[in-house]
Design an enzyme around this catalytic site. Structure first.
Site, short mmCIF file in Angstrom:
data_model
loop_
_atom_site.label_atom_id
_atom_site.label_comp_id
_atom_site.label_asym_id
_atom_site.label_seq_id
_atom_site.Cartn_x
_atom_site.Cartn_y
_atom_site.Cartn_z
N CYS A 51 0.83 -1.22 0.00
CA CYS A 51 0.00 0.00 0.00
C CYS A 51 0.86 1.27 0.00
O CYS A 51 0.33 2.37 -0.07
CB CYS A 51 -0.95 0.01 1.18
SG CYS A 51 -2.32 -1.13 0.95
N TYR A 56 -3.43 4.27 5.82
CA TYR A 56 -2.61 3.07 6.04
C TYR A 56 -1.27 3.13 5.29
O TYR A 56 -0.21 2.87 5.86
CB TYR A 56 -3.42 1.85 5.61
CG TYR A 56 -2.73 0.52 5.75
CD1 TYR A 56 -2.50 -0.05 7.01
CD2 TYR A 56 -2.31 -0.19 4.63
CE1 TYR A 56 -1.87 -1.27 7.12
CE2 TYR A 56 -1.69 -1.41 4.74
CZ TYR A 56 -1.47 -1.96 5.98
OH TYR A 56 -0.85 -3.18 6.09
N LYS A 90 -17.53 -16.63 1.48
CA LYS A 90 -18.79 -16.40 0.76
C LYS A 90 -19.20 -17.62 -0.05
O LYS A 90 -20.39 -17.93 -0.16
CB LYS A 90 -18.65 -15.16 -0.14
CG LYS A 90 -18.61 -13.86 0.66
CD LYS A 90 -18.36 -12.66 -0.23
CE LYS A 90 -18.37 -11.37 0.58
NZ LYS A 90 -18.25 -10.17 -0.25
N GLN A 100 -10.58 -6.26 -11.13
CA GLN A 100 -9.37 -5.80 -10.43
C GLN A 100 -8.36 -6.94 -10.41
O GLN A 100 -8.75 -8.11 -10.28
CB GLN A 100 -9.64 -5.44 -8.97
CG GLN A 100 -10.82 -4.59 -8.64
CD GLN A 100 -12.03 -5.42 -8.28
OE1 GLN A 100 -12.60 -6.08 -9.12
NE2 GLN A 100 -12.48 -5.34 -7.05
P1 NAD Z 1 -3.37 -8.96 12.01
O1 NAD Z 1 -4.38 -7.89 12.20
O2 NAD Z 1 -3.84 -10.36 11.94
O3 NAD Z 1 -2.24 -8.85 13.12
C1 NAD Z 1 -1.80 -7.63 13.66
C2 NAD Z 1 -1.81 -7.76 15.16
O4 NAD Z 1 -1.31 -6.55 15.74
C3 NAD Z 1 -3.22 -7.98 15.73
O5 NAD Z 1 -3.28 -9.20 16.44
C4 NAD Z 1 -3.43 -6.78 16.64
O6 NAD Z 1 -4.15 -7.07 17.82
C5 NAD Z 1 -2.00 -6.36 16.96
N1 NAD Z 1 -1.94 -4.96 17.39
C6 NAD Z 1 -2.58 -3.89 16.83
N2 NAD Z 1 -2.31 -2.78 17.53
C7 NAD Z 1 -1.48 -3.16 18.55
C8 NAD Z 1 -0.87 -2.46 19.63
N3 NAD Z 1 -1.08 -1.14 19.81
N4 NAD Z 1 -0.12 -3.17 20.50
C9 NAD Z 1 0.07 -4.49 20.34
N5 NAD Z 1 -0.48 -5.20 19.35
C10 NAD Z 1 -1.24 -4.54 18.46
O7 NAD Z 1 -2.57 -8.58 10.68
P2 NAD Z 1 -1.53 -9.43 9.85
O8 NAD Z 1 -2.18 -9.76 8.58
O9 NAD Z 1 -0.96 -10.49 10.69
O10 NAD Z 1 -0.44 -8.31 9.55
C11 NAD Z 1 0.77 -8.22 10.29
C12 NAD Z 1 1.58 -7.05 9.80
O11 NAD Z 1 1.85 -7.18 8.40
C13 NAD Z 1 0.90 -5.69 9.98
O12 NAD Z 1 1.84 -4.73 10.32
C14 NAD Z 1 0.34 -5.40 8.60
O13 NAD Z 1 0.17 -4.03 8.37
C15 NAD Z 1 1.42 -6.01 7.72
N6 NAD Z 1 0.89 -6.38 6.39
C16 NAD Z 1 0.01 -7.40 6.26
C17 NAD Z 1 -0.50 -7.73 5.01
C18 NAD Z 1 -1.48 -8.86 4.81
O14 NAD Z 1 -1.92 -9.09 3.68
N7 NAD Z 1 -1.87 -9.59 5.86
C19 NAD Z 1 -0.09 -7.00 3.89
C20 NAD Z 1 0.80 -5.95 4.07
C21 NAD Z 1 1.31 -5.66 5.32
N1 GDD Z 2 -11.88 -7.76 1.39
C1 GDD Z 2 -12.67 -8.05 0.35
N2 GDD Z 2 -13.87 -8.69 0.57
N3 GDD Z 2 -12.29 -7.67 -0.89
C2 GDD Z 2 -13.09 -8.00 -1.92
C3 GDD Z 2 -14.30 -8.69 -1.75
C4 GDD Z 2 -14.70 -9.04 -0.45
O1 GDD Z 2 -15.74 -9.65 -0.21
N4 GDD Z 2 -14.88 -8.86 -2.98
C5 GDD Z 2 -14.04 -8.31 -3.86
N5 GDD Z 2 -12.98 -7.75 -3.23
C6 GDD Z 2 -11.91 -6.98 -3.89
C7 GDD Z 2 -11.68 -5.61 -3.25
O2 GDD Z 2 -12.65 -4.69 -3.69
C8 GDD Z 2 -10.29 -5.29 -3.79
O3 GDD Z 2 -10.38 -4.69 -5.05
C9 GDD Z 2 -9.63 -6.67 -3.91
O4 GDD Z 2 -10.68 -7.64 -3.77
C10 GDD Z 2 -8.58 -6.94 -2.84
O5 GDD Z 2 -9.12 -6.54 -1.60
P1 GDD Z 2 -8.36 -6.84 -0.21
O6 GDD Z 2 -7.83 -8.21 -0.22
O7 GDD Z 2 -9.30 -6.47 0.88
O8 GDD Z 2 -7.22 -5.74 -0.15
P2 GDD Z 2 -6.08 -5.14 -1.13
O9 GDD Z 2 -5.38 -6.18 -1.92
O10 GDD Z 2 -6.66 -4.02 -1.91
O11 GDD Z 2 -5.11 -4.55 -0.04
C11 GDD Z 2 -4.60 -5.47 0.93
O12 GDD Z 2 -3.29 -5.83 0.66
C12 GDD Z 2 -2.33 -4.88 1.03
C13 GDD Z 2 -0.96 -5.40 0.64
O13 GDD Z 2 -0.92 -5.78 -0.69
C14 GDD Z 2 -4.88 -4.92 2.29
O14 GDD Z 2 -4.93 -5.99 3.22
C15 GDD Z 2 -3.84 -4.00 2.78
O15 GDD Z 2 -4.03 -3.78 4.17
C16 GDD Z 2 -2.46 -4.63 2.51
O16 GDD Z 2 -1.44 -3.80 2.97
#
Ligand code: NAD
Ligand code: GDD
Length: 344
Positions: free
Chosen positions: A121, A150, A201, A221
């Site tokens: 992002c 974000y 879903k 997308q």
């Molecule tokens: P997640 O939400 O499952 O885990 C994040 C954890 O951080 C949560 O359990 C939450 O309770 C904890 N947290 C939030 N605020 C806190 C605080 N103030 N103190 C202590 N703990 C806190 O998310 P994730 O998918 O496991 O993501 C982990 C990291 O990777 C994040 O920094 C996220 O931004 C980054 N990231 C994830 C993705 C993805 O697709 N999952 C993509 C890009 C970046």
């Molecule tokens: N979440 C979600 N739920 N997305 C959906 C759905 C649904 O039911 N149906 C379609 N989509 C489409 C969203 O509109 C978007 O265009 C695409 O699927 C991907 O959505 P997400 O998986 O929610 O997020 P993202 O890929 O746009 O962004 C995520 O990835 C980033 C890193 O690549 C987010 O999780 C960010 O937080 C993360 O940093």
């Protein structure tokens, strides 16, 4: 690395929970796991680790978390998929407190290495306006026009880590994760990302007998999705590397959201009527990871096929939903069908 002590922050979440497990498996001495949530809400808990609930947006808690540690993995953040980050920009910006206090506390405590989980992002939005987007290379983050809220926080915190790395004894490593999926992640409640949401879903449709699926956007997308095992392996490789600039950690297997639905339907053995919600959160139109740099520096890139990772994710979510009971699934599906709930 095996005699070094590590703490994982955000360990109650999806990636953090897997990271603790993965590090232990590889013989890393994970001493501490920290999350703001009470322990009963953590997705995974390892008994041999000191599991602590702390709010890491407070500097004193960060000092407690990193005390006596050599390695810090900073994944704590208030985040989710598009449904969450588009509507909670302020909470996402406030993650800057956690990121800043964590890196600063790590430096003060004499920690050796600090890992920061950044995101795709951070990339300039103008490079992601079409579905047939070119894969994003690291330099595409500048000039800066990241996801509002974000993405700005992630970009700022990346730079913060860069300057700690440059001007202090703390070695910082930064990975830009591209959409990560797999078992033991969020699949309902509003924070779930597309892979888990689509699995849920499709299962709801199967269980309820209502053969519809609600899709956000027009389904054209594009994204790439990285399976959790690749994410954990890549995180370790980057943490132990000499790569001192943010680097992509993502799959380069691009798929449309319609293509994602096709795969999940195939796993489930159903075909559903697709209902598109053009006003639902969509994020960028196209995104993929350019893996030239990671290949060049590590000779490795994420390689788990989407079909394989989705199969494992689908089966896990299905099991979770069985535990939840088919009655609640039917009720929820009914709500979705009638359009009363659109955010999930
Ligand atoms: P997640 O939400 O499952 O885990 C994040 C954890 O951080 C949560 O359990 C939450 O309770 C904890 N947290 C939030 N605020 C806190 C605080 N103030 N103190 C202590 N703990 C806190 O998310 P994730 O998918 O496991 O993501 C982990 C990291 O990777 C994040 O920094 C996220 O931004 C980054 N990231 C994830 C993705 C993805 O697709 N999952 C993509 C890009 C970046
Ligand atoms: N979440 C979600 N739920 N997305 C959906 C759905 C649904 O039911 N149906 C379609 N989509 C489409 C969203 O509109 C978007 O265009 C695409 O699927 C991907 O959505 P997400 O998986 O929610 O997020 P993202 O890929 O746009 O962004 C995520 O990835 C980033 C890193 O690549 C987010 O999780 C960010 O937080 C993360 O940093």
């Amino acid at each position: 690395m095996n005699n070094q002590k590590a703490v994982v922050c955000g360990a109650g979440g999806f990636i953090g929970g897997h990271l603790v497990k993965g590090l232990l498996k590889r013989g890393v001495q994970v001493v501490r796991a920290v999350d703001i949530k009470p322990l009963e809400d953590w997705f995974q808990v390892e008994d041999e680790v000191e599991n602590v609930s702390l709010d890491l947006s407070e500097k004193a808690s960060c000092s407690t978390a990193v005390e006596g540690m050599d390695l810090v993995y900073q994944l704590a953040a208030d985040m989710g998929g598009m449904g969450f980050i588009e509507k909670n920009r302020l909470s996402c910006m406030l993650n800057v407190l956690t990121s800043t206090h964590m890196v600063s506390a790590a430096k003060d405590a004499g920690v050796e290495r600090f890992f920061y989980a950044s995101s795709a992002c951070v990339y300039n939005a103008t490079r992601q306006t079409g579905a047939d987007v070119s894969a994003l290379k690291e330099s595409d983050a500048y000039p800066a026009l990241p996801e509002d809220g974000y993405g700005w926080e992630k970009l700022f915190s990346e730079r913060m880590c860069h300057h700690f790395d440059e001007e202090s004894n703390l070695t910082c490593r930064v990975a830009r994760y591209h959409n990560v999926y797999g078992p033991n992640g969020t699949w309902t409640g509003g924070r779930e990302k597309a892979p888990a949401a689509i699995c849920r879903k499709v299962i709801e449709a199967k269980m309820s007998g209502i053969p519809d699926i609600h899709i956000w956007g027009d389904g054209q997308q594009t994204r790439s999705f990285m399976y959790i095992d690749d994410c954990i392996q890549g995180t370790e490789l980057i943490m132990n590397s000499d790569i001192d600039e943010p680097i992509n950690l993502g799959s380069s297997e691009i798929v449309t959201i319609n293509g994602l639905v096709d795969i999940v339907e195939e796993i489930a053995g159903v075909r559903l009527k697709r209902i598109y919600h053009l006003d639902a959160p969509r994020g960028v139109m196209g995104r993929n990871s350019d893996n030239s740099l990671i290949m060049q520096r590590l000779g490795w890139e994420p390689s788990i096929r989407l079909r394989d990772g989705l199969e494992r994710t689908y089966r896990w979510i299905e099991k979770e939903m069985m535990v939840g009971g088919s009655a609640s699934v039917r009720a929820r599906s009914q709500e979705l069908h009638t359009g009363r709930v659109l955010t999930a």
